[in-house]
Design a protein around this motif. Structure first.
Motif, mmCIF file in Angstrom:
data_model
loop_
_atom_site.group_PDB
_atom_site.id
_atom_site.type_symbol
_atom_site.label_atom_id
_atom_site.label_comp_id
_atom_site.label_asym_id
_atom_site.label_seq_id
_atom_site.Cartn_x
_atom_site.Cartn_y
_atom_site.Cartn_z
ATOM 1 N N ILE A 19 0.530 -1.342 -0.055
ATOM 2 C CA ILE A 19 -0.303 -0.009 0.374
ATOM 3 C C ILE A 19 1.217 1.191 0.281
ATOM 4 O O ILE A 19 0.145 2.385 -0.745
ATOM 5 N N TRP A 23 0.900 4.117 -2.795
ATOM 6 C CA TRP A 23 0.796 5.356 -2.084
ATOM 7 C C TRP A 23 1.835 6.687 -2.979
ATOM 8 O O TRP A 23 1.643 7.843 -3.438
ATOM 9 N N LEU A 64 -7.541 3.170 -1.413
ATOM 10 C CA LEU A 64 -6.240 1.967 -0.472
ATOM 11 C C LEU A 64 -6.459 1.586 0.979
ATOM 12 O O LEU A 64 -6.130 0.896 1.370
ATOM 13 N N TRP A 67 -9.319 -0.193 0.643
ATOM 14 C CA TRP A 67 -8.835 -1.410 0.523
ATOM 15 C C TRP A 67 -7.663 -2.398 1.315
ATOM 16 O O TRP A 67 -7.961 -3.551 1.628
ATOM 17 N N TYR A 68 -7.584 -1.285 2.380
ATOM 18 C CA TYR A 68 -6.794 -2.326 3.344
ATOM 19 C C TYR A 68 -7.888 -2.426 4.939
ATOM 20 O O TYR A 68 -7.217 -3.711 5.110
#
Length: 84
Positions: A19, A23, A64, A67-68
């Protein structure tokens, strides 16, 4: 620590590293390093490098986050450390 705990933390750290790389690529690389090359493409009337620097990185960051959360939920369930 048990083998299961080590495997869990290893999987968690791999997820976080992935991630953070995404990013970095979107916010720093696309918004700053590759901006001159990306500016040859237009998105909504604006150069793509400018769009990534101003709005795209924010949108990707929000995606993100979700998603995390979903990936950690799957990991927690796989290693049976989830909350009821």
């Amino acid at each position: 620590m048990s083998e299961s705990s080590n495997t869990y933390w290893s999987a968690t750290l791999r997820l976080l590293a992935g991630i953070l790389v995404i990013w970095f690529l979107v916010s720093y690389a696309a918004g700053i390093l590759f901006a001159p090359w990306l500016n040859s493409v237009q998105l909504g009337g604006y150069p793509l490098g400018f769009w990534f620097a101003q709005q795209g990185s924010i949108y990707v960051f929000i995606v993100l986050i979700f998603w995390y959360a979903a990936a950690m939920d799957r990991l927690d369930r796989r290693f049976d450390v989830h909350e009821e």
